[in-house]
Design a protein around this motif. Structure first.
Motif, PDB file in Angstrom:
ATOM      1  N   THR A   1      43.174  43.843  40.382  1.00 31.15           N
ATOM      2  CA  THR A   1      42.398  45.077  40.534  1.00 31.15           C
ATOM      3  C   THR A   1      42.611  46.018  39.355  1.00 31.15           C
TER       4      THR A   1
ATOM      5  N   ARG B   1      43.520  49.020  39.579  1.00 33.98           N
ATOM      6  CA  ARG B   1      44.745  49.781  39.807  1.00 33.98           C
ATOM      7  C   ARG B   1      45.972  49.029  39.279  1.00 33.98           C
ATOM      8  N   ARG B   2      46.017  47.727  39.579  1.00 37.42           N
ATOM      9  CA  ARG B   2      47.130  46.902  39.114  1.00 37.42           C
ATOM     10  C   ARG B   2      47.111  46.794  37.586  1.00 37.42           C
TER      11      ARG B   2
ATOM     12  N   ASP C   1      39.826  49.474  43.126  1.00 36.13           N
ATOM     13  CA  ASP C   1      40.558  48.504  43.943  1.00 36.13           C
ATOM     14  C   ASP C   1      39.869  47.147  44.010  1.00 36.13           C
ATOM     15  N   MET C   2      38.934  46.915  43.096  1.00 41.22           N
ATOM     16  CA  MET C   2      38.282  45.605  42.985  1.00 41.22           C
ATOM     17  C   MET C   2      38.853  44.884  41.763  1.00 41.22           C
ATOM     18  N   PRO C   3      38.786  43.537  41.776  1.00 42.81           N
ATOM     19  CA  PRO C   3      39.271  42.803  40.596  1.00 42.81           C
ATOM     20  C   PRO C   3      38.470  43.156  39.344  1.00 42.81           C
TER      21      PRO C   3
ATOM     22  N   TYR D   1      33.846  43.931  37.172  1.00 43.20           N
ATOM     23  CA  TYR D   1      33.393  45.079  36.386  1.00 43.20           C
ATOM     24  C   TYR D   1      32.379  44.636  35.334  1.00 43.20           C
TER      25      TYR D   1
END
Lengths: 242, 274
Positions: free
Chosen positions: A108, A110-111, A145-147, A151
């Motif tokens: 994600t 975030r990660r 919060d999506m991989p 994107y």
């Protein structure tokens, strides 16, 4: 007190001559001058570079492709060690070279912020403190919060830009001005770059865009084939010095 | 004259050691980076799969299981299970470490040329990945020992210092192989071939009972034999293989000396090579 002091800095590296049965395996050089001596080829990537910068200085590096601009930035960053001469850098150095370095498409946004922050040398506390403002600036909303692979290119570039520029650098090294995302984001990015450059103690910016250099920098260093002209003071000497 | 040149040499060795230790120290200061990166590396390989990292366990069980099925009945199933499951556990770890490290710095070139992170970061990233895989395989090994009804004596616990010795040697091996691989691109193919034939030249499927002829030579003079024995012999024979511990320790020390020397001398040169 931030400062950069470069005295008689030289960077050379050897290209070993290799016997090879495979074709087209000639080593590539990044630029500089190739000198032959005693059967060895030596690339003089930088020779005899001198300058010193103090707080508030903004140095523009100009010159054709392969002149040594990026190499000089990488020496200042600590990736390459000078072959001779001295280099004194005091202050925390941040760099914007490859803004998407270390991004992973399977995890994600975030990660990715977390991983990229660690690569930049931030502590987990620093990362946590910055995450919200990074997300806000990137305008990714719930996509955070999506991989990353979901994107668009522009979204990924926005995230990369936000992570790379959410810090308060003492010394900032930049390779070319970064344009990311659509027109409205580009304006926002330009505004962010201006803020950073106002906050940073020292900026070294390599660019082909001379009008940009004139706008941002107060000093200018021209490199050609790894050799540096003396530093030109853009404010006192005026732009007509070229 | 002589004294000063010796002093000079000592001084230079000291600088090399200092540079290497500085790299190692910084790497441990920033251990979050390589721990998290290695976790993601393992995760990436199994993301979106149903069984996830349990594939690592299945890989091992399937590999060893087939060998036991095909060759096991001739020497006794219990013995062969213990022999092959411990032997392959060590071999798979060693082979992965060697194979992966020969191209390590080239795979990491964008980081090496783009960040001033210490070089040992990449070595530890690879070690952590290998250790995670080794952990799953160890589970499989224990599972097989239990299922195979292998009787263990308390001496079998000596396999633990054996494992520790092999694992402690690994970062030094990665460093040496990675540096040689970066400077001599042919080396990766040498390594790959050596590891492929090494599985058969090393006593993993053979080497029990009476061995003679070429096999006896291979058993004695293949350094990999001793790496396998420090883990296998305590489990299989219930004996402590002192000789294997000694040989492994000596090789480990040699690799560590070489690794620190290479790291100290060439860590800032790698950016030009990759």
């Amino acid at each position: 007190m931030v400062s950069i002091d470069v005295k008689n800095l030289c960077l050379e590296y050897k290209i070993p001559r290799r016997f090879s049965l495979s074709e087209g395996s000639k080593p590539l050089s990044a630029g500089g001058r190739i000198e032959q001596s005693a059967g060895r080829r030596v690339v003089a990537a930088l020779s005899d570079v001198n300058f010193s910068l103090g707080s508030g200085d903004r140095l523009g590096l100009v010159g054709p492709n392969g002149a040594g601009k990026t190499t000089l930035l990488k020496v200042l960053y600590g990736i390459y060690e000078p072959t001779s001469g001295s280099l004194d850098v005091s202050g925390r150095v941040d760099a914007l070279f490859n803004i998407s370095l270390g991004f992973r498409k399977e995890v994600t946004g975030r990660r990715n912020i977390e991983l990229r922050g660690l690569i930049n040398g931030w502590s987990m506390e620093e990362i946590r403190a910055r995450t919200d403002s990074i997300i806000e600036f990137s305008e990714l909303g719930e996509f955070i919060d999506m991989p990353l692979k979901t994107y668009s290119q522009g979204m990924a570039a926005r995230l990369a830009f936000s992570v790379s520029t959410t810090f308060e650098p003492e010394i900032l090294l930049m390779d070319e001005w970064i344009g990311a995302g659509d027109a409205s984001f580009r304006d926002k990015a330009a505004e962010r770059m201006k803020q950073i450059s106002q906050k940073a103690g020292i900026i070294v910016l390599a660019s082909h865009n001379e009008s940009l250099i004139e706008k941002v920098c107060n000093k200018c260093l021209r490199l050609e084939n790894g050799r540096a002209d003396p530093v030109v003071n853009l404010e006192t000497d005026g732009a007509g010095n070229d | 004259m002589k004294a000063s040149s010796a002093g000079n040499l000592l001084y230079r060795l000291n600088l090399i050691l200092e540079s290497a230790l500085c790299d190692v120290y910084q790497t441990f200061q920033n251990r979050r980076i390589w721990l998290e990166m290695a976790k993601e590396d393992i995760g990436d390989q199994h993301r979106r799969t149903l069984l996830g990292p349990f594939w690592l366990l299945i890989n091992y069980l399937l590999f060893v299981g087939v060998f036991i099925l095909v060759f096991g009945h001739s020497v006794g199933l219990q013995f062969f299970t213990a022999y092959v499951s411990t032997g392959l556990l060590v071999w798979v770890f060693i082979a992965e470490v060697f194979n992966q490290s020969s191209t390590l710095f080239n795979r990491e070139s964008s980081f090496i040329k783009g960040t001033p992170m210490p070089l040992a970061t990449y070595i530890m990233r690879l070690l952590t990945q290998s250790l995670i895989r080794f952990g799953y395989a160890s589970l499989g090994c224990i599972l097989l020992l239990v299922l195979g009804g292998v009787e263990l004596s308390p001496i079998a616990l000596w396999a633990l210092p054996g494992v520790a010795l092999v694992v402690l040697m690994a970062p030094a091996v990665i460093t040496v192989v990675a540096f040689v691989g970066a400077y001599f691109p042919d080396f990766q193919f040498v390594v790959r071939n050596v590891m492929r034939v090494g599985m058969f030249l090393t006593p993993i499927f053979w080497g029990y009972g009476e061995i003679n002829g070429i096999r006896a030579q291979l058993y004695a003079f293949n350094p990999f034999t001793y790496l396998v024995e420090v883990v296998r012999n305590p489990v299989v024979y219930g004996t402590v293989p002192w000789m294997a511990f000694a040989v492994t320790t000596i090789f480990g020390l040699l690799f560590w000396i070489l690794a620190l020397g290479l790291l100290g001398r060439f860590r800032k040169k790698i950016a030009y090579v990759v």
